[in-house]
Design an enzyme around this catalytic site. Sequence first.
Site, short mmCIF file in Angstrom:
data_model
loop_
_atom_site.label_atom_id
_atom_site.label_comp_id
_atom_site.label_asym_id
_atom_site.label_seq_id
_atom_site.Cartn_x
_atom_site.Cartn_y
_atom_site.Cartn_z
N LYS A 49 -11.04 -5.34 -5.21
CA LYS A 49 -12.15 -4.39 -5.21
C LYS A 49 -11.78 -3.13 -5.96
O LYS A 49 -12.63 -2.42 -6.45
CB LYS A 49 -12.46 -3.97 -3.76
CG LYS A 49 -13.21 -4.99 -2.98
CD LYS A 49 -13.69 -4.41 -1.66
CE LYS A 49 -12.57 -4.19 -0.68
NZ LYS A 49 -12.91 -4.54 0.70
N LYS A 59 0.83 -1.21 0.00
CA LYS A 59 0.00 0.00 0.00
C LYS A 59 0.86 1.26 0.00
O LYS A 59 0.45 2.29 -0.53
CB LYS A 59 -0.97 0.00 1.18
CG LYS A 59 -2.11 -0.99 0.99
CD LYS A 59 -3.31 -0.68 1.88
CE LYS A 59 -4.46 -1.62 1.58
NZ LYS A 59 -5.57 -1.48 2.55
N LYS A 110 -4.52 -11.29 -7.74
CA LYS A 110 -5.78 -11.49 -7.01
C LYS A 110 -6.87 -10.55 -7.55
O LYS A 110 -6.58 -9.40 -7.91
CB LYS A 110 -5.51 -11.18 -5.53
CG LYS A 110 -6.65 -11.54 -4.61
CD LYS A 110 -6.32 -11.15 -3.17
CE LYS A 110 -7.60 -10.87 -2.40
NZ LYS A 110 -7.41 -10.34 -1.07
#
Length: 337
Positions: free
Chosen positions: A204, A119, A201
């Site tokens: 969202k 992140k 992966k």
Amino acid sequence: MNDKETLVKKTIFSGVQPSGMLTVGNYLGSIKNWKEFEETYNCLYCVVDLHAITVRQDPATLRRRTYETLALYIASGLDPEKNTLFVQSHVPAHAELSWVLNCYAMHGELSRMTQFKDKSKKYASNINAGLFTYPVLMAADILLYQTDLVPVGIDQMQHIELTRDIANRFNQVYGDTFRMPEGFIPKAGAKIMSLAEPEKKMSKSDTNGNASVYILDSRDDIIRKFKRAVTDSDTVVRRAEGKDGINNLMTIYTAFTGKSDADIEAEFAGLGYGHFKLAVGEVVADALAPVHAEFDRLMADKAYLEGVMKDGAAKAAYLARKTLSKVYRKVGFTQPK
Ligand code: TRP
């Protein structure tokens, strides 16, 4: 949930951030599996809005998504009478315990968290302290309820390990305070990959419109995305090393139909990828249709959702307070009567 139940039943805690629309990966990897625990465990499922603000959120969108995430929990089959469904910021003990645990979490161990490193790259202009201590808040979520089991995706396992390390450290100093939680990865749909880049992966927040299938996508969008799913240059539907796209579609098909790899290979023998992709899209769209209908009904009834939030927060706060008081006492805080 009463005191007697919390003594005899084991406790499960999990959470989802209201930071984006939930994908089929979230559905298969988490929410859909949670229903099976509702009779035999004390289950708490949280909409973790405090975690969501570690990256910038538009306030109106965050508010809407908090309702939507709760509505999706219920639309996916979780009964609010049998599960404690609540919003993290409604129970102040999460933030309170998190502060205490910050003082028992080491800078070094937090710097090693893979998600923090990822992140920090992704949001390089906003590497705030909350992003760094995010796993400590997660430890507080889990430890507040004396949780036994935490169903999570594989990417969260490192945070569960850290939770155990923090709990151990605290218990060593102050004596038994926290139950030692175990993470576990539900078998079905443990890791659903992106349809556009199947070595990644499904996320969202993917910016590629074809990568992720959202639970609330329309039937047409779902089918279109599956038809466009990236596969390989082979033509036979079978699971094999290097066939990430097909392997992922097979995993999704199995999760929705219960069919084994051998069943799927037989069903699509001689039919080619196009046929298979369409079949996966249709199975997913069919399975999600009743979830959509229930979601729409719930979102039109804010008063009901607010009632669930209120009841859930009251139940959670009661349990959380017991652990927090114990912690405050152990560390030496005064407690005026
Ligand atoms: N960090 C988790 C995720 O992004 C969400 C989460 C927050 C969570 N607190 C939790 C999951 C406690 C399990 C238990 O997926």
